[in-house]
Write an enzyme that holds these catalytic residues in place. Structure first.
Site, PDB file in Angstrom:
ATOM      1  CB  SER A   1      -0.903   0.001   1.233  1.00 55.69           C
ATOM      2  OG  SER A   1      -0.101   0.227   2.378  1.00 55.69           O
ATOM      3  CE  LYS A   2      -2.412   6.693  -2.251  1.00 56.92           C
ATOM      4  NZ  LYS A   2      -3.631   7.333  -1.850  1.00 56.92           N
TER       5      LYS A   2
END
Ligand code: GLU
Length: 468
Positions: free
Chosen positions: A238-239
């Site tokens: 994820s980010k």
């Protein structure tokens, strides 16, 4: 054998992220390997979250990767007539029905099921009522109440799901919008998709989809569910693990071939080979060697692979990708002999195109500024004599060939009694402003007398001013 037809069906609710790109690449490679077809479908039925900007971003990322499609892009929002027709087919064959239970009623059913130790589920109240279409009615699929549904997955193997765990799921909402599992199946059937490779976050949808295939009398495609890409802490990528979008990697100076190579290897293997060109991948990619365990995204590995791809590229192929990075530094280039030679010297020392552009600056700047430490250490009085002698000799030299340059340096060494390093380092700082660069003979040959002589003279002046 039947022609292989694969697909990539992104939902346009954001940019194309690296996990999604990997799924696209697997499907595309398999289609290319099998001389089949690769279909692009935009799953935009979630009109609240889908945007044109995301559609454009997905196209842009696929195009940059060089992933071309043979059919599509299809847009699900343009296919409602087809979905309606298939819903009607299921209703007519008594495999789907209208249901008017209110959300409150369904809540109660769910609570009852949970109280009895079951999964929350719809209890089939309207299943045999034969209700007609109405504003408030949803359409539910008549799922089998007993038996099992088997998924033969080329990656995960044989999986058995109990049908009584499924309820009569909704295939069309009361506002007329068909639901995800239903449209995917209708699309895959009508687009003749026979191979479905997707992320294993979809595994739980597959038994429902298989039941729909059966109800519609269609043969099942081959399914393969690819394990997710994880971050280095083993949480789903994820980010917070870093850049997620494909185009962010482009903007950091990665080559599309390197990103493809890396993403494919992250979940597929061919012995212990790490480096693959695009053509090699097309040649050897198969579904059997997709691994069962999740791949861990490792930026350092990607960087190392990118360096290898930069090294393996022909300089001419790097000109266009390099342009935007040089442009950021105010340098506009044309494809000419000069840039090709510049690139060749930088290929062995660049992990990204951004590195390469940065390292290429001294070739283009008209005024070299010295790194302070480099100037302090090397542009000092002791360097004056060798640099002066070298400047005279180079000014008189016509052909800057490697062997001529070597001779000139050797003559300076003989005259001054200095070792090569004592001469080369001040010259390097004079020509590049830095202590690290490609080989000294290489850069002199490429820069040529018109750049070399003024730069050396400037360095002489710098030392003399410093002396006084
Ligand atoms: N639109 C789905 C997604 O983006 C694709 C599902 C599928 O491959 O069947 O996750």
């Amino acid at each position: 054998m039947e022609q292989i037809i694969t697909r990539f069906p992104p939902s346009p609710t954001g940019y194309l992220h690296v996990g999604g790109a990997r799924t696209a690449i697997f499907n595309w490679l398999y289609a290319r390997h099998m001389q089949g077809k690769f279909v692009l479908r935009i799953e935009d039925t979630d009109t609240e979250r889908s945007t044109q900007a995301s559609v454009d971003a997905i196209f842009e990322a696929l195009q940059w990767l060089g992933i071309d499609w043979d059919e599509g892009p299809y847009f699900q929002t343009q296919r409602f007539d087809i979905y309606r027709e298939y819903i009607q087919k299921l209703i007519d064959s008594n495999q789907a029905y209208y249901c008017t239970c209110s959300p409150e009623q369904i809540d109660i059913m769910r609570q009852k099921a949970m109280a009895a130790g079951d999964k929350p589920r719809y209890d089939g109240s309207c299943r045999e009522k034969g209700l007609d279409k109405s504003d408030k009615a949803v359409v539910r699929f008549k799922a089998p109440l007993t038996g099992t549904t088997v998924v033969e997955d080329v990656i995960k193997g044989h999986m058995v799901f109990q049908n009584d765990e499924l309820d009569d799921f909704i295939i069309c909402r009361s506002d007329g919008i068909p639901t995800y599992n239903f449209v995917v199946v209708v699309d895959d059937i009508t687009m003749n998709i026979n191979t479905v490779i997707r992320g294993d976050d979809h595994v739980m949808n597959t038994p429902k989809q298989i039941l729909l295939y059966k109800a519609l009398g269609s043969p099942l495609p081959t399914f393969g569910h690819v394990p997710m890409v994880l971050g280095n802490d083993r949480a789903r990528l994820s980010k917070r693990h870093g850049a997620m979008s494909v185009t962010a990697y482009r903007d950091m100076g990665f080559l599309p071939g390197a990103l493809i190579n890396y993403l494919v290897r992250l979940g597929w293997s061919h012995g212990d080979q790490e480096f693959f060109t695009r053509d090699e991948l097309i040649d050897v990619f198969n579904l059997e060697n997709i691994g069962r365990s999740a791949g861990i995204f490792d930026l350092d590995k990607l960087l190392a692979l990118n360096a290898e791809h930069i090294m393996a590229a022909s300089p001419g192929d790097l000109v266009d990708p390099l342009k935007p990075f040089l442009k950021k530094a105010g340098i506009e280039i044309e494809e000419d002999d000069y840039i090709l030679q510049v690139i060749e010297t930088l290929q062995p020392r660049s992990k990204t195109l951004e590195d390469m552009a940065e390292a290429a600056l001294f070739y283009y700047l008209s005024d070299i500024s010295y790194e302070e430490k480099a100037a302090r250490k090397f542009l000092k009085p002791a360097a004056l004599e060798p640099v002066k002698i070298l400047t005279e000799k180079l000014a008189a030299l016509e052909d800057y060939s490697h062997s001529n340059l070597e001779e000139v340096f050797k003559a300076v060494m003989d005259e001054t009694g200095l070792k090569l390093g004592k001469i080369a380092q001040p010259v390097r700082v004079a020509l590049t402003g830095r202590t690290a660069s490609p080989g000294i003979f290489e850069i002199i040959a490429i820069l040529g007398p018109n750049r070399v002589i003024p730069r050396l003279k400037k360095a002489i002046q710098f030392i003399e001013n410093r002396e006084s």
